[in-house]
Design an enzyme around this catalytic site. Structure first.
Site: not given
Ligand SMILES: NC(=O)c1ccc[n+]([C@@H]2O[C@H](COP(=O)([O-])OP(=O)(O)OC[C@H]3O[C@@H](n4cnc5c(N)ncnc54)[C@H](OP(=O)(O)O)[C@@H]3O)[C@@H](O)[C@H]2O)c1
Length: 276
Positions: A47, A234, A238, A226, A228
């Site tokens: 990251y 938010r 969350n 987790i 983001r």
């Molecule tokens: N191990 C791995 O390979 C791997 C892969 C992917 C992700 N991850 C980890 O998992 C974390 C989360 O996954 P992710 O970032 O892919 O997706 P996520 O947390 O499912 O979704 C994040 C998106 O949702 C929006 N959001 C956040 N809260 C919201 C709410 N209450 N209502 C509506 N929209 C909302 C955010 O926009 P805003 O910022 O505008 O709120 C962002 O665009 C990552 O940040 C990372 O730390 C790990």
């Protein structure tokens, strides 16, 4: 805050994901997250924000042992010796002492599991991490890796939300006393949150669709999530998922969305996923 206990690790059920959070935005949101009650932060070498995550943690003034911090080693650095070197760099960048959890970010078919799991244990023995685990491992890989590892592997971090079944991984986690840490837990804020089933349950509880989805996840034994966000409102939303409960019928109807088989993260180097 609900705590997931897995092989001696105590993982807060909601953590802050930090993928794509950079620079000052990242440091500020981490500080604010801790101020509003987050006790679990997820970062990774890939990251490029470990330094800012560490800055945000230090600026919050929280006592180190009150916070659970995870980082992950990218799949090009998990050969023997490389992994320990990369883990040292991670710990130096975050600069809060050993991390709570050090993960292999993705398996690498060109590197023997014995080497990467061996080195993951070496990193723990060196005091770089309190606990070790993996991410994006299949259930068969979890069985193999657990058999090889000297210290318990405490989690598998995988994509998990109502539109993707992780039954096989949940079964393997139960066999090995591991947590499933759900990434992309709100489906990256896309069509999952628009689905009529989710919207209906959200209306019934006066909650947001994201809260309903996160609640569905953390109501399951062994599951942490987790989400983001870079949006302070938010951030609070969350985390505010501990004061309502889904009915059995709501929980079941949300689980039925898994027939959509929507995998959002599937790079070319991904393993042969468990069949769903
Ligand atoms: N191990 C791995 O390979 C791997 C892969 C992917 C992700 N991850 C980890 O998992 C974390 C989360 O996954 P992710 O970032 O892919 O997706 P996520 O947390 O499912 O979704 C994040 C998106 O949702 C929006 N959001 C956040 N809260 C919201 C709410 N209450 N209502 C509506 N929209 C909302 C955010 O926009 P805003 O910022 O505008 O709120 C962002 O665009 C990552 O940040 C990372 O730390 C790990």
């Amino acid at each position: 805050m609900k705590i997931i206990e897995a092989s001696g690790a105590r993982i807060p059920a909601i953590g802050l994901g930090t993928y794509q959070l950079r620079g000052e935005t990242c440091a500020n949101i981490v500080t604010e997250a801790i101020e509003v009650g987050y006790r679990h932060i997820d970062t990774a070498r890939m990251y490029g924000n470990e330094r800012e995550v560490g800055e945000g943690i230090r600026a919050s003034g929280i006592e180190r042992d009150k916070l659970f911090v995870t980082t992950k080693i990218w799949h090009d650095s998990i050969a023997a010796k490389d992994l320990v070197t990369s883990a040292r760099e991670a710990v130096e960048a975050i600069a809060i002492g050993p991390v709570d959890l050090l993960l292999i970010h993705w398996p690498n078919a060109d590197i023997p599991l014995e080497d990467s799991i061996g080195d993951l244990n070496a990193a723990r023995r060196e005091g770089l991490a309190h606990h070790i685990g993996v991410a994006n491992f299949t259930s068969a890989m979890l069985d193999d890796a657990s058999a090889i590892s000297e210290a318990p592997l405490v989690c598998n971090q995988v994509e998990y939300h109502p539109m993707l079944s992780q039954e096989a991984i949940l079964g393997a986690c139960a066999r090995h006393d591991m947590a499933l840490v759900a990434y992309s837990p709100i489906g990256q804020g896309r069509d999952l949150l628009e689905h009529p089933t989710i919207q209906g349950v959200a209306r019934a509880h006066g909650r947001s669709p994201a809260q309903v989805v996160l609640r569905w996840e953390i109501e399951q034994p062994r599951v942490a999530a987790i989400p983001r966000t870079s949006n302070p409102d938010r951030l609070r939303e969350n985390l505010d998922v501990f004061s309502f409960e889904l009915t059995g019928e709501e929980h079941r109807s949300i689980g039925e969305l898994a027939t959509r088989r929507q995998r959002l993260v599937n790079p070319g180097f991904a393993p042969n996923w468990d069949r769903v």
